[in-house]
Design a protein around this motif. Structure first.
Motif, PDB file in Angstrom:
ATOM      1  N   ARG A 138      -4.400   6.191 -14.743  1.00 26.33           N
ATOM      2  CA  ARG A 138      -3.945   7.147 -13.836  1.00 26.33           C
ATOM      3  C   ARG A 138      -4.230   8.636 -13.906  1.00 26.33           C
ATOM      4  O   ARG A 138      -3.475   9.224 -13.782  1.00 26.33           O
ATOM      5  N   ASP A 139      -5.652   8.963 -14.369  1.00 26.35           N
ATOM      6  CA  ASP A 139      -5.931  10.088 -14.464  1.00 26.35           C
ATOM      7  C   ASP A 139      -6.693  10.668 -13.248  1.00 26.35           C
ATOM      8  O   ASP A 139      -7.322  11.847 -13.352  1.00 26.35           O
ATOM      9  N   GLY A 140      -6.608   9.822 -12.200  1.00 26.62           N
ATOM     10  CA  GLY A 140      -7.362  10.106 -11.063  1.00 26.62           C
ATOM     11  C   GLY A 140      -8.867   9.900 -11.074  1.00 26.62           C
ATOM     12  O   GLY A 140      -9.692  10.513 -10.413  1.00 26.62           O
ATOM     13  N   VAL A 162      -2.330  16.025 -13.141  1.00 32.02           N
ATOM     14  CA  VAL A 162      -2.060  14.610 -12.306  1.00 32.02           C
ATOM     15  C   VAL A 162      -0.740  14.352 -11.906  1.00 32.02           C
ATOM     16  O   VAL A 162       0.096  14.568 -12.896  1.00 32.02           O
ATOM     17  N   GLU A 179       4.128   1.395  -7.906  1.00 32.23           N
ATOM     18  CA  GLU A 179       3.111   0.464  -8.037  1.00 32.23           C
ATOM     19  C   GLU A 179       1.926   0.915  -8.381  1.00 32.23           C
ATOM     20  O   GLU A 179       0.856   0.295  -8.402  1.00 32.23           O
ATOM     21  N   ARG A 180       1.812   2.452  -8.690  1.00 28.82           N
ATOM     22  CA  ARG A 180       0.285   2.743  -8.742  1.00 28.82           C
ATOM     23  C   ARG A 180      -0.582   2.648  -7.835  1.00 28.82           C
ATOM     24  O   ARG A 180      -1.766   2.103  -8.200  1.00 28.82           O
ATOM     25  N   VAL A 181      -0.169   2.545  -6.529  1.00 28.35           N
ATOM     26  CA  VAL A 181      -1.256   2.333  -5.558  1.00 28.35           C
ATOM     27  C   VAL A 181      -2.244   3.617  -5.060  1.00 28.35           C
ATOM     28  O   VAL A 181      -1.427   4.805  -5.250  1.00 28.35           O
ATOM     29  N   GLY A 182      -3.479   3.400  -5.157  1.00 30.34           N
ATOM     30  CA  GLY A 182      -4.292   4.500  -4.942  1.00 30.34           C
ATOM     31  C   GLY A 182      -4.356   5.447  -5.998  1.00 30.34           C
ATOM     32  O   GLY A 182      -4.032   5.240  -6.833  1.00 30.34           O
ATOM     33  N   GLU A 183      -5.027   6.497  -5.769  1.00 25.60           N
ATOM     34  CA  GLU A 183      -4.866   7.695  -6.597  1.00 25.60           C
ATOM     35  C   GLU A 183      -3.955   8.826  -6.798  1.00 25.60           C
ATOM     36  O   GLU A 183      -3.330   9.033  -5.644  1.00 25.60           O
ATOM     37  N   PRO A 184      -3.442   9.236  -7.802  1.00 27.57           N
ATOM     38  CA  PRO A 184      -2.532  10.108  -7.852  1.00 27.57           C
ATOM     39  C   PRO A 184      -3.045  11.560  -7.233  1.00 27.57           C
ATOM     40  O   PRO A 184      -4.237  11.917  -7.210  1.00 27.57           O
ATOM     41  N   VAL A 215      -3.823  15.637  -7.325  1.00 22.36           N
ATOM     42  CA  VAL A 215      -4.480  16.209  -8.702  1.00 22.36           C
ATOM     43  C   VAL A 215      -4.299  17.636  -8.183  1.00 22.36           C
ATOM     44  O   VAL A 215      -4.932  18.136  -7.124  1.00 22.36           O
ATOM     45  N   GLU A 228       1.630  11.765 -10.316  1.00 17.82           N
ATOM     46  CA  GLU A 228       1.640  10.551  -9.970  1.00 17.82           C
ATOM     47  C   GLU A 228       2.761  10.261  -8.859  1.00 17.82           C
ATOM     48  O   GLU A 228       2.476   9.320  -7.804  1.00 17.82           O
ATOM     49  N   GLU A 241       0.535  -9.240  -7.166  1.00 17.00           N
ATOM     50  CA  GLU A 241      -0.021  -8.229  -6.693  1.00 17.00           C
ATOM     51  C   GLU A 241       0.391  -6.658  -7.443  1.00 17.00           C
ATOM     52  O   GLU A 241       1.273  -6.859  -8.110  1.00 17.00           O
ATOM     53  N   HIS A 242      -0.501  -6.042  -7.385  1.00 15.04           N
ATOM     54  CA  HIS A 242      -0.534  -4.708  -8.407  1.00 15.04           C
ATOM     55  C   HIS A 242      -0.777  -4.900  -9.661  1.00 15.04           C
ATOM     56  O   HIS A 242      -0.784  -3.838 -10.445  1.00 15.04           O
ATOM     57  N   ASP A 295      -7.875   2.405 -11.476  1.00 15.34           N
ATOM     58  CA  ASP A 295      -7.590   3.709 -12.411  1.00 15.34           C
ATOM     59  C   ASP A 295      -6.603   3.421 -13.458  1.00 15.34           C
ATOM     60  O   ASP A 295      -5.583   3.563 -13.572  1.00 15.34           O
ATOM     61  N   ARG A 314       2.860  11.077  -1.882  1.00 14.30           N
ATOM     62  CA  ARG A 314       2.908   9.673  -2.360  1.00 14.30           C
ATOM     63  C   ARG A 314       4.287   9.131  -2.270  1.00 14.30           C
ATOM     64  O   ARG A 314       5.171   9.854  -2.777  1.00 14.30           O
ATOM     65  N   LEU A 316       0.844  -1.168  -0.020  1.00 16.19           N
ATOM     66  CA  LEU A 316       0.042  -0.163   0.043  1.00 16.19           C
ATOM     67  C   LEU A 316       0.617   1.321   0.132  1.00 16.19           C
ATOM     68  O   LEU A 316       0.194   2.317  -0.015  1.00 16.19           O
TER      69      LEU A 316
END
Lengths: 585, 587
Positions: B155-157, A543, A500-505, A507, A545, B243-244, B152, A493, A372
Motif C-alpha cells: 500500500r505504498d501506491g 501515502v 478493504e484496500r481497494v485501488g490505490e491510496p 499520495v 490510505e 473477495e479483497h 499493491d 477514498r 469497489l
C-alpha cells in the motif's frame, strides 16, 4: 399564435443585443434551458424508445455535441447487440480519465426500460446546458459521466417488440433449461389472441371455480373462499396466456432465458440454489463481464447509479443481512444523498435493499460499493402513488386508466380457444401499465432522476490546495504547512475502499530542486504543530490510505532545508490531481 | 535422476531397466508435458484440446480419453483428473500424465483398462497453473503460487516494486535470517538449522528476524513484500471466493485458466467425479462437514462436505487408503479452489488427493535401535515396551523438536539435498545476514522414485473408481393384463453402485440433470395413467430403487411397450415389456 409572437419578440432583441453587448443567459422555464437559446437536439421525452431508437437519439446528441460526447462499444449482448458507453465530459478540459466520473446505467432487467430514457435525458440535459448553466459547465469540466443506457438491450428489444406482460423479459437471452428436461426455452408464454400482449386467461365453470367477477367492475376478478372454504365461484383463473408447448403438463414453465443479470456480480455472489438467477458463475454473461471490465479499468469512478423499476425507491446496500452494515463514515454520505433524493423525487423512499425490500446476492450496486468502494444507488423508477398523489384512499388503477388513458391500458376480456382448456377468455392490463409511467409523466420522471444523478455527481470529491504557509524553524530549517481540502460530500477514498484496500491510496508529494525534505506528515492539531505525525520513511511522499474525507481538510506539515521552488502535489484515483508551486526562501 | 530413463518412462517405452534401479518419474516442464500429451493425442483413444491460454499466454491442455464408441442412447459417465493446480505442486502433473499414458496404452491390451475406458470417459487436465509450473524450471528457482493479477501489497501506491530475489546468487530463492533483538525467531535448539518462533510464554527471547530472500528495493524497511503478481489460480474459482484477499484476484474467473476450466466443466455434463491432485486432501483425514441443508443464515459461508456426501466420501477414503497406503491428510478445503467449486457449485463427487508430504513422525534409526534393544531385553517390571521406548526417546531428545526440525530429521536420513546451510552474506540494505533454509520444492516434491510409486498406486485405484459410478438399470417388476386390453406395467429403476445419484451437493445446487424414464408405446396404444416421461432427481446407492407405474391399453398383436432410461452421465438402458411377459390372468 400568441406563443409564436412571444418567441419572436424575445428573439428580436436578443439578436440586437448580441451585436451590442453579450446578454448573460437567463434561466428559462424549460428544464433550466435559457429561453433565448434553442435546443440543439429535440427529443420527445413523453414516450419510450426501443433499443435502436434509444441509441439513435444518443447518436444525435453525440453528433450535435462532439466536444462533449463520445461513445465506445464495450462488448455485445448474447444476441449480438452493441453494449455502448457514452462518455459525457468537456473534452477541452482534459481527459475524462483524469477527473472523477459517475457511472449511470439502466435496464439490466429487460422489462425495466424507462431508465434508458432517464440516461438519455441526463446526457441531453447536460449537453444542452453546458456553457449556459454554470453548474453544468463546471460539472462537465471537472468530472465525467459514463452512461450505459441498456445493460440488457436484448431484454428491452423483446419486451417492446414481442408479446409480454409488465414483468416478463426481465432476463437476458441465453437459453436456459428452466424445467430441466434437457431442452431450453421450449415452453414460453404464447400470445393466443395475437395482440402483442401476454395477459391473463380465465374460464367459465359455473359453480366450480375459484373466482368470481367483481360486482362493481366486471373486469376485476375476485378470489372466493377466503372466509368460507366451501364457497365456489363461477370462474377459474388459468394464469398467463400460453399453452403447454412441450407436453409436460405444465404451461409457460420454460420461456426465453431464465436468469437475472442483477444477481451476477462478484461481491457476495451466491449460486443459483441460494440466489435465483445468479447463473453458473459471476459475470458469466457477456453483458455483465464487459461492464465489469470497463468499471475495473476506470478507477476514476466515484459514483454509481443504476436505474430499475418500479416502486419509487432510492436503494442502497447491503443486499443481504449476512453482510452486516456499511462503515459509519460512508453511511453519512449515503444518508445525505438519499435524503436529498427523497426531496427531489416525490413519492420515492430512501431504503436499504435487504432490510426494506428483499435480499439480493450479487447485485450490481453491491459490487460497486462493497467490492469497489464507490457510493452507489439503485433507483426504482415509477410508483403508482404518482397516479393519485393527493388521495390517501385512491381508487384503483382501473379508475386511473379509465379517466386518464380512456381505458387504453386494459385489454377487455374476450373469448378465445385454448387447446387444453377449451373455450376461455383472455384479458388484463397491457405490459406498459404498472411498471412504466404513462406517457405524460415520463418527462418529469426523467428530469427529476437525471438531476438526482447530477446531485450525486456534484458530491464527487474535488481536492484543492487551500493554503500553503512557509515558516522559519530553528536554523535554516523551514516548516511548510499545507492544507488540502475536499469540499464535496464524498471522500477521495471511502471508508469501505480504505478498509478493504481497494485501488490505490492517495499520495501527496513535496518535491523541488535545492530543497531537502527532512520530515513530513499529517498535522492534526494546528495549535500544537509538535503533534505532527512524521512519516516513518519517505517524507517527501506521503501515502494516505484513508484519503481526504468528505467536506474536510487535511493539514500536512513538512520540515525542509534549503531554498528553491517546491511543488506540493496531491494525486488520487477519484479526483483531479492538484499541485501548487511553493517558493522556499 | 537419469534424464534419458525419465524421458523413456514418460514416453512409455520401457527402457531396459538396470537390475537395481527403481523406476523413476520426473517432474515435467511445460514443453515436455505438452510434447508427451501431443504424442498421446496420436492415439485413437485420446484427443488433445486446450482450455485457452494462461495469463502469460501458455496453453492449458485437456486430454479426452475414451474407449469404444458409445452405443446409441448411452450417456457414458466421465471422470475429471485435475493436477498442477498451483506452481509448487507441478509434480502432480506427472501423476495425471501417467494416468493418461497408462489408460491410452493399456486400452486393448490390459483388460482392466479396456473395461474401464469402455464404460467411463476420462478428461485429464494435467496442469491448470502452467505459469506457476514454469517457475519450477526457471532460474533462480522459487516456488511460485501467485501467477495472476497483481496488487499493491504494501500500500505504498506502487505495485510489484519489491519482489523476492536471489540475493546471494546461488540460483535459489530461499530465506534470510538476521540477528535482531526485536526478531520473533530463534534457531531450534534441537536442530539449529530449523527456525521456530520464540515461545515468549516460556521466557524465550527472539534472536532473529526472518525474511524471504530479497532486497528492500523500495526502501521501506520491509523485504520482498511486494511482488508483481498476487492472484492464485486455485483461489480464483467462484466458490467461497475471498473477495479483497490479495491472492483471490479481481473477481472469480478473472484468471484465464480459471475461466477455461469453469467453461470446460460447464460444457461437460457427463462429468460425475473429479480427482484433484494438490494440497487439499479429503480422503485421508476427516474432512470438514456441514449440515445437508446448509447454513441457517442465507448466504453465510458454507465449507465442508454435506453430511450425506461425507458418509460416501468416508467409504471412498477407506478404500483409497487401503489401495494407496497414502497417509497425507492435506490442508483441507480452501476457499476459491477448483476442488471446492467442483463439489459445492457443480455437485461433482470430488476427491482431493494430497499425494505426498515430508513425514513428521519419522523416528531416526538410532531411536529405533534403542527401542529394538528394549524389545530384545524385556523388563517385566517396566511399563509397556513401546511406550517406555517413546518416553525414553523423548527424555533423550530433550526439548520437543519443531516441525521443521522433524522434517530435517527425515530429509537428512533420506540423504536429500533439501537444505541450503545458513551462510553469512553482506546484504546491501540489511548488512550482515545469513542466507539459507529449505530449498524450493524440497518440502513439496517427492523424489522421482517415490513419484513413480505414487503413480502405480494411484493408477490401480483410479481403475476401481469406474465401478463405483451410478449406472442405473431398469428392472421389470410386473407386466399384467388387467383385461379388455388394459395392462399394468411396473418398472423399477435400480442403482447398484456405491455412489448414489447424484451427490447431495448436486441435488441442492440443481446442477445434475435428472434421469429421464420415458415410456414408448407402439402404434394404437394409449397411456391411461402415468407420465410418459418421468424425471427422477435422486436414486439411492447400493440397491436404491425408484418404482414407476403405468396403465396402458395395447391393441392385440401390438409391439411391446418399451421403457427407456435417458441420462447425461449415468449410462442408458432400454427395457422391452413383451406380451409374453405379461401375466394373462386378470387378477
Amino acid at each position: 399564435m400568441l406563443t409564436l409572437l412571444t418567441a419572436l419578440a424575445l428573439l428580436v432583441p436578443q439578436t440586437g443585443a448580441a451585436q451590442a453587448a453579450p446578454t448573460p443567459p437567463r434561466p428559462g422555464g424549460v428544464n433550466g434551458l435559457p429561453l433565448e437559446r434553442p435546443r440543439k437536439v429535440d427529443i420527445a421525452f413523453n414516450r419510450l424508445y426501443d433499443d435502436a431508437e434509444l441509441y439513435a437519439h444518443f447518436d444525435r446528441i453525440e453528433a450535435a455535441y462532439p466536444e462533449l460526447v463520445s461513445h465506445e462499444v464495450i462488448g455485445h449482448s448474447v444476441e449480438g447487440r452493441e453494449m455502448r458507453v457514452y462518455t459525457v465530459h468537456a473534452k477541452a478540459a482534459g481527459d475524462a480519465r483524469d477527473v472523477p466520473a459517475m457511472w449511470v446505467d439502466a435496464n439490466v432487467h429487460g422489462n425495466e426500460i424507462q431508465g434508458g430514457e432517464v440516461t438519455l435525458y441526463l446526457a441531453w440535459y447536460l449537453c444542452e446546458n453546458y456553457g449556459a448553466l454554470d453548474e453544468v459547465t463546471e460539472l462537465l469540466d471537472g468530472s465525467a459521466f459514463y452512461v450505459l443506457p441498456m445493460v440488457n438491450p436484448d431484454g428491452r428489444h423483446h419486451w417492446i417488440h414481442d408479446a409480454h406482460n409488465p414483468h416478463s423479459s426481465r432476463t437476458g437471452y441465453r437459453p436456459v433449461d428452466d424445467d430441466r428436461d434437457g431442452v431450453a426455452d421450449e415452453d414460453p408464454p404464447d400470445d393466443l389472441d395475437g395482440d402483442g400482449q401476454i395477459t391473463m386467461m380465465r374460464k367459465y365453470v359455473p359453480g366450480e371455480g375459484t373466482h368470481r367477477i367483481d360486482r362493481d367492475d366486471p373486469r376485476v376478478m375476485e378470489r372466493v373462499g377466503r372466509e368460507n372454504p366451501e364457497e365456489r365461484g363461477d370462474w377459474l383463473l388459468l394464469g398467463s396466456e400460453g399453452i403447454d408447448n412441450d407436453g409436460d403438463g405444465r404451461v409457460n414453465e420454460d420461456g426465453a432465458g431464465g436468469y437475472d443479470m442483477n444477481r451476477a456480480w462478484p461481491s457476495s455472489w451466491q449460486p443459483e440454489h441460494v440466489q435465483y438467477g445468479a447463473g453458473p458463475y459471476p459475470l458469466s454473461w457477456p453483458e455483465t463481464r464487459c461492464i465489469a471490465e470497463f468499471v475495473l479499468a476506470h478507477p476514476n469512478l466515484a459514483a454509481v447509479q443504476s436505474f430499475h423499476n418500479a416502486g419509487g425507491m432510492i436503494l442502497r446496500g447491503p443486499g443481504a443481512e449476512v453482510f452486516g452494515e456499511y462503515p459509519r463514515a460512508d453511511l453519512r454520505v449515503y444518508d445525505e444523498l438519499g435524503k436529498d433524493g427523497e426531496l427531489m423525487l416525490p413519492f420515492y423512499r430512501y431504503m436499504v435493499i435487504w432490510k426494506d425490500l428483499y435480499s439480493v446476492f450479487g447485485g450490481f450496486v453491491n459490487w460497486t460499493y462493497e467490492g469497489l468502494g464507490i457510493i452507489s444507488f439503485t433507483n426504482e423508477l415509477w410508483t403508482d402513488d404518482r397516479e393519485f398523489p393527493d388521495d390517501e384512499d385512491a381508487p384503483d388503477r382501473h379508475w386511473f386508466d379509465d379517466h386518464l388513458r380512456l381505458g387504453a391500458g386494459f385489454v377487455d376480456w374476450h373469448p378465445a380457444h385454448h387447446p387444453l382448456y377449451g373455450d376461455i377468455e383472455i384479458g388484463g392490463f397491457r405490459k406498459d401499465v404498472g411498471r412504466v409511467p404513462p406517457s405524460f409523466m415520463i418527462e418529469e420522471m426523467c428530469h427529476r432522476n437525471a438531476l438526482f444523478c447530477v446531485e450525486h455527481a456534484r458530491a464527487m470529491p474535488c481536492v484543492t490546495v487551500r493554503s500553503v504557509e512557509v515558516a522559519p524553524l530553528a536554523g535554516d530549517l523551514r516548516a511548510v504547512d499545507v492544507v488540502l481540502e475536499n469540499d464535496r460530500a464524498i471522500p477521495t477514498r471511502t471508508a469501505r475502499a480504505a478498509q478493504e484496500r481497494v485501488g490505490e491510496p492517495d499520495v501527496v508529494t513535496l518535491e523541488g530542486d535545492g530543497v531537502e525534505v527532512l520530515a513530513g506528515g499529517p498535522n492534526p492539531d494546528r495549535w500544537h504543530p509538535e503533534r505532527m505525525q512524521p512519516a516513518e520513511r519517505d517524507p517527501a511522499r506521503l501515502v494516505l490510505e484513508q484519503g481526504l474525507g468528505g467536506r474536510s481538510e487535511l493539514h500536512l506539515r513538512w520540515i525542509v532545508r534549503g531554498t528553491g521552488n517546491v511543488t506540493v502535489r496531491w494525486r488520487g484515483e477519484k479526483a483531479r490531481d492538484v499541485s501548487q508551486l511553493v517558493p522556499i526562501e | 535422476m537419469i534424464p534419458a530413463l525419465s524421458a523413456a518412462l514418460v514416453l512409455g517405452l520401457c527402457a531396459p531397466a538396470q537390475e537395481t534401479a527403481a523406476p523413476e518419474l520426473p517432474v515435467l516442464d511445460n514443453a515436455t508435458l505438452s510434447q508427451a500429451l501431443a504424442e498421446l493425442d496420436a492415439s485413437a483413444q485420446a484427443e488433445l484440446d486446450t482450455l485457452g491460454a494462461s495469463r502469460d499466454g501458455r496453453p492449458v491442455h485437456v486430454l479426452t480419453i475414451h474407449g469404444a464408441p458409445r452405443a446409441e442412447g448411452e450417456a457414458r459417465p466421465a471422470i475429471l483428473v485435475a493436477a498442477g493446480l498451483d506452481g509448487p505442486h507441478a509434480y502432480t502433473s506427472s501423476l495425471a500424465l501417467e494416468h493418461a499414458r497408462r489408460l491410452v496404452q493399456g486400452y486393448g491390451r490390459d483388460d482392466a483398462v479396456t473395461r474401464f475406458l469402455d464404460a467411463t470417459t476420462v478428461y485429464v487436465l494435467p496442469r491448470l497453473d502452467v505459469d506457476g509450473a514454469a517457475a519450477r524450471f526457471a532460474r533462480p528457482l522459487d516456488e511460485v503460487l501467485a501467477t495472476g493479477y497483481g496488487v499493491d501489497d504494501d500500500r505504498d501506491g506502487r505495485q510489484g516494486e519489491d519482489p523476492r530475489a536471489d540475493v546471494d546468487g546461488d540460483g535459489l530463492v530461499t530465506w534470510m535470517r538476521v540477528r535482531d533483538a526485536e526478531g520473533e525467531w530463534i534457531a531450534d535448539p534441537v536442530d539449529p538449522r530449523a527456525m521456530r518462533k520464540a515461545d515468549r510464554a516460556k521466557g524465550e527471547l527472539g534472536e532473529y528476524a526472518l525474511y524471504r530472500e530479497g532486497y528492500d528495493a523500495d526502501g521501506d524497511e520491509r523485504v520482498a513484500e511486494d511482488g508483481p503478481r498476487n492472484a492464485q489460480v486455485d483461489r480464483n474459482f467462484p466458490r467461497a471466493w475471498a473477495e479483497h484477499a490479495d491472492d483471490a484476484g479481481r473477481y472469480p474467473t478473472d484468471e484465464p485458466a480459471v475461466l477455461g476450466a469453469v467453461e470446460f466443466v460447464l460444457a461437460h455434463d457427463d462429468l460425475v467425479l473429479a480427482l484433484c491432485y494438490g494440497e487439499q486432501g479429503n480422503l485421508v483425514g476427516k474432512p470438514a462437514t456441514q449440515p445437508d441443508g446448509g447454513p441457517r443464515q442465507r448466504g453465510a459461508l458454507e465449507l465442508g462436505l454435506h453430511e450425506r456426501d461425507a458418509a460416501v466420501v468416508k467409504e471412498l477414503g477407506a478404500r483409497y487408503r487401503e489401495a494407496t497406503k497414502n497417509t497425507v491428510e492435506g490442508v483441507g478445503e480452501q476457499p476459491g479452489s477448483f476442488a471446492s467449486w467442483l463439489y459445492h457449485h457443480r455437485g461433482l463427487w470430488t476427491l482431493d488427493v494430497a499425494p505426498w508430504a515430508v513425514p513428521l513422525d519419522f523416528t531416526p534409526p538410532a531411536a529405533e535401535d534403542a527401542a529394538a534393544e528394549e524389545r530384545a531385553a524385556p523388563d517385566a517390571a517396566a511399563p509397556a515396551t513401546a511406550e517406555r521406548g517413546k518416553a525414553k526417546a523423548k527424555a533423550d531428545e530433550g526439548p520437543e523438536a519443531s516441525d521443521d526440525a522433524k522434517r530435517l530429521r527425515w530429509l537428512d536420513h533420506e540423504g536429500r539435498d533439501a537444505f541450503a546451510p545458513w551462510t553469512p552474506f553482506e546484504h546491501p540494505q540489511l548488512g550482515a545476514v545469513e542466507v539459507g533454509g529449505f530449498k524450493p520444492y524440497a518440502l513439496v516434491e517427492p523424489t522421482p522414485t517415490k513419484l513413480a510409486e505414487l503413480a502405480d498406486a494411484h493408477q490401480a485405484w483410479l481403475l476401481t473408481l469406474g465401478e463405483l459410478l451410478p449406472r442405473p438399470r431398469l428392472e421389470l417388476e410386473r407386466f399384467d393384463a388387467l383385461g379388455g386390453g388394459l395392462y399394468e406395467l411396473r418398472v423399477a429403476l435400480v442403482n447398484d453402485a456405491l455412489l448414489p445419484f447424484p451427490s447431495h451437493a448436486a441435488t441442492r445446487a440443481g446442477t445434475v440433470a435428472p434421469l429421464q424414464v420415458r415410456l414408448e408405446l407402439p402404434a394404437g396404444a394409449t397411456l391411461v395413467a402415468g407420465e410418459a416421461r418421468e424425471l427422477v432427481e435422486t436414486l439411492d446407492a447400493a440397491g436404491g430403487r425408484r418404482a414407476l407405474r403405468w396403465l396402458v391399453t395395447l391393441p392385440a398383436g401390438a409391439d411391446a411397450p418399451r421403457v427407456r432410461l435417458v441420462s447425461r452421465n449415468a449410462g442408458g438402458a432400454v427395457l422391452t415389456a413383451t406380451q409374453d411377459q405379461a401375466a394373462q390372468e386378470v387378477r
